[in-house]
Every structure is written in structure tokens, then in C-alpha cells.
Design a protein around this motif. Sequence first.
Motif, PDB file in Angstrom:
ATOM      1  N   PRO A  51      -0.101 -20.487   9.337  1.00 19.40           N
ATOM      2  CA  PRO A  51      -0.356 -19.053   9.161  1.00 19.40           C
ATOM      3  C   PRO A  51      -1.824 -18.765   8.866  1.00 19.40           C
ATOM      4  O   PRO A  51      -2.515 -19.580   8.238  1.00 19.40           O
ATOM      5  N   VAL A  52      -2.284 -17.611   9.324  1.00 20.47           N
ATOM      6  CA  VAL A  52      -3.690 -17.224   9.149  1.00 20.47           C
ATOM      7  C   VAL A  52      -3.837 -16.461   7.834  1.00 20.47           C
ATOM      8  O   VAL A  52      -3.233 -15.407   7.649  1.00 20.47           O
ATOM      9  N   VAL A  53      -4.643 -17.000   6.936  1.00 14.60           N
ATOM     10  CA  VAL A  53      -4.922 -16.369   5.647  1.00 14.60           C
ATOM     11  C   VAL A  53      -6.377 -15.926   5.641  1.00 14.60           C
ATOM     12  O   VAL A  53      -7.279 -16.749   5.804  1.00 14.60           O
ATOM     13  N   ASP A  54      -6.587 -14.634   5.448  1.00 12.98           N
ATOM     14  CA  ASP A  54      -7.940 -14.089   5.480  1.00 12.98           C
ATOM     15  C   ASP A  54      -8.670 -14.309   4.165  1.00 12.98           C
ATOM     16  O   ASP A  54      -9.880 -14.538   4.153  1.00 12.98           O
ATOM     17  N   ALA A  55      -7.946 -14.217   3.047  1.00 13.23           N
ATOM     18  CA  ALA A  55      -8.590 -14.363   1.737  1.00 13.23           C
ATOM     19  C   ALA A  55      -7.533 -14.620   0.678  1.00 13.23           C
ATOM     20  O   ALA A  55      -6.364 -14.243   0.837  1.00 13.23           O
ATOM     21  N   THR A  56      -7.949 -15.270  -0.415  1.00 15.13           N
ATOM     22  CA  THR A  56      -7.077 -15.462  -1.567  1.00 15.13           C
ATOM     23  C   THR A  56      -7.761 -14.912  -2.812  1.00 15.13           C
ATOM     24  O   THR A  56      -8.986 -14.903  -2.913  1.00 15.13           O
ATOM     25  N   TYR A  57      -6.941 -14.464  -3.754  1.00 13.52           N
ATOM     26  CA  TYR A  57      -7.431 -13.904  -5.011  1.00 13.52           C
ATOM     27  C   TYR A  57      -6.606 -14.464  -6.163  1.00 13.52           C
ATOM     28  O   TYR A  57      -5.422 -14.793  -5.993  1.00 13.52           O
ATOM     29  N   ALA A  58      -7.213 -14.544  -7.336  1.00 25.28           N
ATOM     30  CA  ALA A  58      -6.494 -14.948  -8.539  1.00 25.28           C
ATOM     31  C   ALA A  58      -5.561 -13.823  -8.976  1.00 25.28           C
ATOM     32  O   ALA A  58      -5.725 -12.658  -8.572  1.00 25.28           O
ATOM     33  N   GLU A  65      -7.733  -3.903  -2.371  1.00 21.13           N
ATOM     34  CA  GLU A  65      -8.886  -3.322  -1.687  1.00 21.13           C
ATOM     35  C   GLU A  65      -9.157  -4.058  -0.377  1.00 21.13           C
ATOM     36  O   GLU A  65      -9.525  -3.448   0.634  1.00 21.13           O
ATOM     37  N   HIS A  66      -8.980  -5.372  -0.377  1.00 19.56           N
ATOM     38  CA  HIS A  66      -9.136  -6.150   0.852  1.00 19.56           C
ATOM     39  C   HIS A  66      -8.074  -5.726   1.870  1.00 19.56           C
ATOM     40  O   HIS A  66      -8.360  -5.571   3.064  1.00 19.56           O
ATOM     41  N   LEU A  67      -6.859  -5.505   1.391  1.00 19.54           N
ATOM     42  CA  LEU A  67      -5.795  -5.041   2.274  1.00 19.54           C
ATOM     43  C   LEU A  67      -6.149  -3.681   2.875  1.00 19.54           C
ATOM     44  O   LEU A  67      -5.878  -3.416   4.054  1.00 19.54           O
ATOM     45  N   ASP A  68      -6.784  -2.826   2.087  1.00 24.61           N
ATOM     46  CA  ASP A  68      -7.223  -1.514   2.577  1.00 24.61           C
ATOM     47  C   ASP A  68      -8.188  -1.650   3.755  1.00 24.61           C
ATOM     48  O   ASP A  68      -8.196  -0.816   4.667  1.00 24.61           O
ATOM     49  N   ARG A  69      -9.021  -2.684   3.718  1.00 25.58           N
ATOM     50  CA  ARG A  69     -10.062  -2.844   4.747  1.00 25.58           C
ATOM     51  C   ARG A  69      -9.505  -3.365   6.065  1.00 25.58           C
ATOM     52  O   ARG A  69     -10.201  -3.330   7.081  1.00 25.58           O
ATOM     53  N   GLY A  70      -8.277  -3.859   6.065  1.00 26.89           N
ATOM     54  CA  GLY A  70      -7.688  -4.364   7.295  1.00 26.89           C
ATOM     55  C   GLY A  70      -8.025  -5.818   7.537  1.00 26.89           C
ATOM     56  O   GLY A  70      -8.953  -6.137   8.285  1.00 26.89           O
ATOM     57  N   PRO A  71      -7.300  -6.740   6.924  1.00 23.26           N
ATOM     58  CA  PRO A  71      -7.619  -8.166   7.048  1.00 23.26           C
ATOM     59  C   PRO A  71      -7.258  -8.724   8.418  1.00 23.26           C
ATOM     60  O   PRO A  71      -6.465  -8.135   9.156  1.00 23.26           O
ATOM     61  N   PHE A  72      -7.830  -9.859   8.720  1.00 23.72           N
ATOM     62  CA  PHE A  72      -7.423 -10.640   9.893  1.00 23.72           C
ATOM     63  C   PHE A  72      -6.417 -11.669   9.381  1.00 23.72           C
ATOM     64  O   PHE A  72      -6.778 -12.719   8.869  1.00 23.72           O
ATOM     65  N   GLY A  73      -5.135 -11.332   9.482  1.00 22.81           N
ATOM     66  CA  GLY A  73      -4.116 -12.194   8.906  1.00 22.81           C
ATOM     67  C   GLY A  73      -3.724 -11.714   7.522  1.00 22.81           C
ATOM     68  O   GLY A  73      -3.711 -10.518   7.236  1.00 22.81           O
ATOM     69  N   LYS A 115       0.834  -1.198   0.000  1.00 21.32           N
ATOM     70  CA  LYS A 115       0.000   0.000   0.000  1.00 21.32           C
ATOM     71  C   LYS A 115       0.875   1.256   0.000  1.00 21.32           C
ATOM     72  O   LYS A 115       0.590   2.220  -0.720  1.00 21.32           O
ATOM     73  N   LEU A 116       1.932   1.252   0.801  1.00 23.35           N
ATOM     74  CA  LEU A 116       2.798   2.422   0.876  1.00 23.35           C
ATOM     75  C   LEU A 116       3.415   2.734  -0.478  1.00 23.35           C
ATOM     76  O   LEU A 116       3.453   3.896  -0.902  1.00 23.35           O
ATOM     77  N   PHE A 117       3.888   1.708  -1.152  1.00 20.65           N
ATOM     78  CA  PHE A 117       4.503   1.925  -2.456  1.00 20.65           C
ATOM     79  C   PHE A 117       3.471   2.352  -3.490  1.00 20.65           C
ATOM     80  O   PHE A 117       3.633   3.361  -4.192  1.00 20.65           O
ATOM     81  N   LEU A 118       2.406   1.593  -3.595  1.00 19.74           N
ATOM     82  CA  LEU A 118       1.459   1.831  -4.683  1.00 19.74           C
ATOM     83  C   LEU A 118       0.659   3.111  -4.486  1.00 19.74           C
ATOM     84  O   LEU A 118       0.159   3.684  -5.457  1.00 19.74           O
ATOM     85  N   ASP A 119       0.541   3.561  -3.245  1.00 21.10           N
ATOM     86  CA  ASP A 119      -0.194   4.802  -2.995  1.00 21.10           C
ATOM     87  C   ASP A 119       0.715   6.021  -2.961  1.00 21.10           C
ATOM     88  O   ASP A 119       0.303   7.099  -2.547  1.00 21.10           O
ATOM     89  N   GLY A 138      -3.091  -7.879  12.071  1.00 27.69           N
ATOM     90  CA  GLY A 138      -2.522  -8.109  10.758  1.00 27.69           C
ATOM     91  C   GLY A 138      -1.572  -9.289  10.784  1.00 27.69           C
ATOM     92  O   GLY A 138      -1.461 -10.023  11.778  1.00 27.69           O
ATOM     93  N   GLY A 139      -0.841  -9.461   9.683  1.00 26.09           N
ATOM     94  CA  GLY A 139      -0.001 -10.636   9.537  1.00 26.09           C
ATOM     95  C   GLY A 139       1.070 -10.772  10.599  1.00 26.09           C
ATOM     96  O   GLY A 139       1.219 -11.833  11.223  1.00 26.09           O
ATOM     97  N   VAL A 140       1.848  -9.716  10.863  1.00 28.88           N
ATOM     98  CA  VAL A 140       2.922  -9.797  11.848  1.00 28.88           C
ATOM     99  C   VAL A 140       2.353 -10.104  13.232  1.00 28.88           C
ATOM    100  O   VAL A 140       2.877 -10.951  13.967  1.00 28.88           O
ATOM    101  N   SER A 141       1.282  -9.424  13.596  1.00 33.47           N
ATOM    102  CA  SER A 141       0.715  -9.603  14.929  1.00 33.47           C
ATOM    103  C   SER A 141       0.224 -11.029  15.149  1.00 33.47           C
ATOM    104  O   SER A 141       0.450 -11.626  16.213  1.00 33.47           O
ATOM    105  N   LEU A 142      -0.453 -11.597  14.167  1.00 35.51           N
ATOM    106  CA  LEU A 142      -0.965 -12.951  14.348  1.00 35.51           C
ATOM    107  C   LEU A 142       0.154 -13.974  14.345  1.00 35.51           C
ATOM    108  O   LEU A 142       0.091 -14.980  15.069  1.00 35.51           O
ATOM    109  N   PHE A 143       1.198 -13.761  13.546  1.00 42.34           N
ATOM    110  CA  PHE A 143       2.368 -14.639  13.655  1.00 42.34           C
ATOM    111  C   PHE A 143       2.951 -14.543  15.059  1.00 42.34           C
ATOM    112  O   PHE A 143       3.371 -15.549  15.643  1.00 42.34           O
TER     113      PHE A 143
END
Length: 337
Positions: free
Chosen positions: A305-312, A321-329, A43-47, A170-175
Motif C-alpha cells: 500500500p502507498v503511504v504518503d505520510a505518517t504522524y505520531a 491537515e495533510h488529509l485536507d491537502r489531498g495526499p498521494f495514497g 473529514k466529513l465527520f469532524l467537519d 487517494g487511497g481507494v484509487s491507488l489500491f
Amino acid sequence: MKRWELRRPGRANLELASVAIPTPAAGEALVRVSAVSLNYREKLFLDGAGYSDVPWPFVPTSDMVGEVVATGGGVTRFKVGERVLAAFNADWVDGPVPRVNGSVRSLGGSLPGVLSEYVAMPESWLVAAPRTLDDVRASTLPCAGLTAWTALVELGGVRPGQTVVTQGTGGVSLFAVQLASALGARVIVTSGDEEKLARAKKLGAAHGIHRRQTPDWEKAVVELTGGRGADHILEMVGGDNLARSVSALAPGGRVTLIGVLDGFDMRFPVVPLFQTQGVIQGVLVGNRRGLENFVRAVDALRLEPVVDATYALREFPKALEHLDRGPFGKVVVRVRE
């Protein structure tokens, strides 16, 4: 092959381009990418942040798992058919962080990223993938997973009976929740979402603090620890939140600087740090040797590892956009269907 790239800054300029499959040079392996996991860094790079030293066209993302399908001359570390991960900090094998012109080279930053059907890279940038994880979950290890491992184990030396505080889900916290609890530490999670706190407890957290209901969360940490404070705090927010982390430290405790949700400037009062003789430690993900250690630990601990969603692959913008919403994992892009 297909790969996502930018030819000028801005998320709106992302393009799923068709380019030639690279040929591995001497010392390189050609990897057919299976899955790529996303980090807040994307997000930091692309935004709009951090474009000053990136190669153009810019290929985003750093974390991938795939299969070696060809090798250049002199390659000895991997054979065709082996599953591999890419190391986030490409040149950092062990020891002090190597800096080139004052910066550290990383994939999806000063080096091309991996959101591509095939990538060719030096074999020294690769690590054997864990045996116990599928491709989707294995892809989450190189950045988020290794950051938690470096903070808690490589630098922190976490021990059974200690208290670990991690912020958000997020990912780091759940790990961190999974690793610290598996190693015998007691974990406290802060979050602004009651449901996410409940889910974190199912992963091993002993306590959850709702930061909106308890904005002075550092006082709750001190109370939960009988007045002692936390031995390890993973600072995921930055800004003024660092002051709360410092105030929640146990004597000899450690705050690890990881996240910058509130910006890159951080502020804190020094007296609490003097009184605890605490340590504030910056972490830049970790090195290849640490990633190899972490992969072995994942296999030994059977960590999932906790994966909240996968996309093609074609759905990368939706994954962002899912990352923008704040995933669980973690959010993962499946490059190979």
C-alpha cells in the motif's frame, strides 16, 4: 491510556484525553493499537457531517492494526500476541448488509472509533493482519483497500484484459491501480496533477488523463479503448461527474459509486446507460469475509500500500491537515512509536 475524542461537534473540539484502559468482556479482545490510517470520511465527520447517531464522547477513525494483549471469556478466534485488523462494518460478516434501525453500524461512526492506545471489541469484529506488511501499511487495508477490492473483485469480477478507470490518487484509487494491474487489467487514472499521474503510472497504471487539461475525460477514455469504453469505473467524485462516468462505459460495464467529493447528490443522463446496459453499483466498503479474502490476496500478490505520510498520535490534527491537502495514497497515525 490516551485517545482522541470529541465531546461536542467540530474539529476544533478534538481532545487527546486520558482514560482508563478497557477490560475485555466475554467474547471480546483487548487490542493494543499500533497504527491507524485516515480516510476522507474522517473529514466529513469532524467537519460537521454525520453526527446524528454517533456515541459521545465521539472517538474518530475506523482503520487500525494492533496486537491482542488480553481476551475475555469464550474468545476462540484469536490468541494473545496475534496481530489483527478491525473490520470497518463491524456486524457484517457475510451475505446481505445487516441494517439496524435503517443504518449499518461502523467503527468511527455509529460505533466508537479506534484512535486510541487500546480498544476492546468483540472478536467477531477482528481479522488476522497480513503477514507481509508492517503495521503502518497494514492499517490501510480495512476501508480504502477493502473498498477497491469489493468494487473490483467481490462485485466486479475484474478479468485480465479489461479496462479499469479510477479517479484521483487517494487511497481507494491507488489500491485500485495496484490490484487491477496485478490481476491483468489495464488501468486509466484521472487526476488534476501531472506529477501524481506520473507516480500512478509507476504503480501500474497504463494511462493518465489530466482532468483539467482534458475536462471531457470520458471522451479520452473512449478513444484510449478504441471506441469501446471502460469495463469498470470507480466513481470517486459524485455530482455531475457521474454523467461522464456513465458516458465512458463499455457495453455491460459497471460504475461503482464510492466517493462524494462533489456531494451526495449525483446526476446522469439515462440514455447512455440504456445503450450499454451498464450497471451502477453502490459500495459500502465490504464485509469481514471480503476483508479476509483481501488480506490473503495482499500476501499472495505482495501488494505494498502507498503511504504518503505518517504522524505520531499527538500529531493527529496535523495528519488531518495533510488529509485536507489531498495526499498521494494514505495518511497514517502511528499510535505506538
